[in-house]
Design a protein around this motif. Sequence first.
Motif, short mmCIF file in Angstrom:
data_model
loop_
_atom_site.label_atom_id
_atom_site.label_comp_id
_atom_site.label_asym_id
_atom_site.label_seq_id
_atom_site.Cartn_x
_atom_site.Cartn_y
_atom_site.Cartn_z
N ARG A 94 -9.24 -81.42 -18.78
CA ARG A 94 -10.68 -81.15 -18.71
C ARG A 94 -10.91 -79.80 -18.02
O ARG A 94 -11.72 -79.00 -18.44
CB ARG A 94 -11.35 -82.29 -17.93
N GLN A 95 -10.16 -79.60 -16.96
CA GLN A 95 -10.27 -78.34 -16.21
C GLN A 95 -9.87 -77.16 -17.10
O GLN A 95 -10.56 -76.14 -17.15
CB GLN A 95 -9.35 -78.40 -14.98
N ALA A 96 -8.75 -77.31 -17.81
CA ALA A 96 -8.26 -76.22 -18.67
C ALA A 96 -9.28 -75.93 -19.77
O ALA A 96 -9.56 -74.77 -20.10
CB ALA A 96 -6.92 -76.61 -19.28
N ARG A 97 -9.84 -76.99 -20.31
CA ARG A 97 -10.83 -76.83 -21.37
C ARG A 97 -12.05 -76.05 -20.86
O ARG A 97 -12.55 -75.16 -21.53
CB ARG A 97 -11.24 -78.22 -21.86
N GLU A 98 -12.49 -76.40 -19.64
CA GLU A 98 -13.66 -75.70 -19.07
C GLU A 98 -13.34 -74.24 -18.81
O GLU A 98 -14.13 -73.36 -19.12
CB GLU A 98 -14.06 -76.37 -17.75
N MET A 99 -12.16 -73.99 -18.26
CA MET A 99 -11.78 -72.60 -17.97
C MET A 99 -11.68 -71.80 -19.28
O MET A 99 -12.12 -70.66 -19.35
CB MET A 99 -10.43 -72.56 -17.23
#
Length: 416
Positions: free
Chosen positions: A130-135
């Motif tokens: 989720r974090q990677a997707r947001e970044m």
Amino acid sequence: MRRLLPRRRGAALQSAGSRGRSGTCRADSVRRIAGFPVLQLRRQRFLRETAGQRPWRVRELHAVPQSRRGAGGRGRDGRGEGLSLPRRAESRKRPRGGLPASQHPQGGTPVIVCIGAFDGYHRGHFSLFRQAREMAARAHTEWNVVTFSPHPRYVLGGLKARLFTREDTAFLRRNFDIPEPLEIPFTREFASTEPRLFLDELRARLDVTGIVVGREFRFGRERSGDGEFLLRYCAEHGLELALMPQLVMDDGIVVSSTRIRDMVQAGNVDQAAELLGYPWFLFSRVVSGDRRGRAMGYPTANMLPDEKKLTPGEGVYAGAMWHGGCWRPAAISVGRNPTFLVQGSLRIETHVIGFHGDLYGRRPLLAFLKRLRLMTRFSGRMSLMKQLALDCEETQRVFGVSQPLLKVFHCLPSFD
Ligand SMILES: Cc1cc2nc3c(=O)[nH]c(=O)nc-3n(C[C@H](O)[C@H](O)[C@H](O)COP(=O)(O)O)c2cc1C
Ligand SMILES: Nc1ncnc2c1ncn2[C@@H]1O[C@H](COP(=O)(O)OP(=O)(O)OP(=O)(O)O)[C@@H](O)[C@H]1O
């Protein structure tokens, strides 16, 4: 489902390149990261643009037609030349086999990478994704997973069987919109790579603009690549870094693949499902058994255990089989038929409740929901049959209340 908490809140994102903002590790429903059609489009582009890069084998390479290789541009928004990234030439100083440095493609999509062993995917992993997707969305880049094959613990010792096979993880990726990972062959020699060299070489092959790992993640020689090292390295090279807090159940259980493997092996598949976010499952070919079950009124599909995949602890389970386009309640026996056999081999046998068709030769998906009891040696056929009736009743009850868990899978096989 119990609530999940990060061990420490906040400070998930260390932005060495000051591209991001602070984030926390939230415990959202895994369904929120679904979206298979998006995966297809993005993956195609990623494959095209990483094609031809070596020496680490990019599994997807084989799926890319020769004519499309090297066709990739510098990314969606035409960045590339203007990136505040380390120069590729710098990281090509020490090529390790594979293509000569001059043949490395100049192009490539900027990508945020999640790094780890990944025996399947659990809720801790989903927080990284989720974090990677947001970044990636903020920076208009792609995101992907960098992993190792075989599993490092398999090479270094300790791991005999995995939670999930290659086929299983492909199924999970379709369901949770996870791109096909870059797989780095893992050997004893590779395990002693200096962390700096590992990252330099990764960046020589992928246009890495950011890294997402768990705070406890360690890599490279003597596990010397830790959060401190990553902070320094990413600051030096202008990369964005997210060190994610470890996801912990509210009763203090740390979400990890090791823990989930232990749970499944101990028969605690309902606990495993809480950490995974979906029921533990297997795909298995149905072979013929001794045909005793049919005579008792409980025909069973005998499913061949996969030696690379762990087998759940012996006992009787409530489960669900995906067959013919729907989930069906399934009473599962994992054991050695002690009532009839003295030293039987371990079998996984499934009685699909209310189903009268033929499953021989099929390879259905079987989800394990809850262990109902231990395997018992009955005095005879009649007492076993009485117990089977009770098992089926309980299976139907568990199946009924487990529908939300089964609905997490929205991308199911159209044939089996
Ligand atoms: C739900 C379920 C529970 C079972 N529990 C037991 C058990 O407690 N003890 C046992 O000896 N066999 C148990 N069995 C295995 C049966 O003995 C086995 O299915 C039967 O012998 C048929 O075997 P076959 O498919 O090779 O013909 C169970 C099977 C099922 C489907
Ligand atoms: N509970 C968690 N919370 C946040 N990140 C995690 C969690 N578990 C693993 N990660 C991170 O996910 C990535 C892949 O994890 P990996 O599969 O190597 O760890 P794991 O699940 O703990 O497996 P194992 O128990 O086999 O070591 C790593 O960056 C790791 O730090």
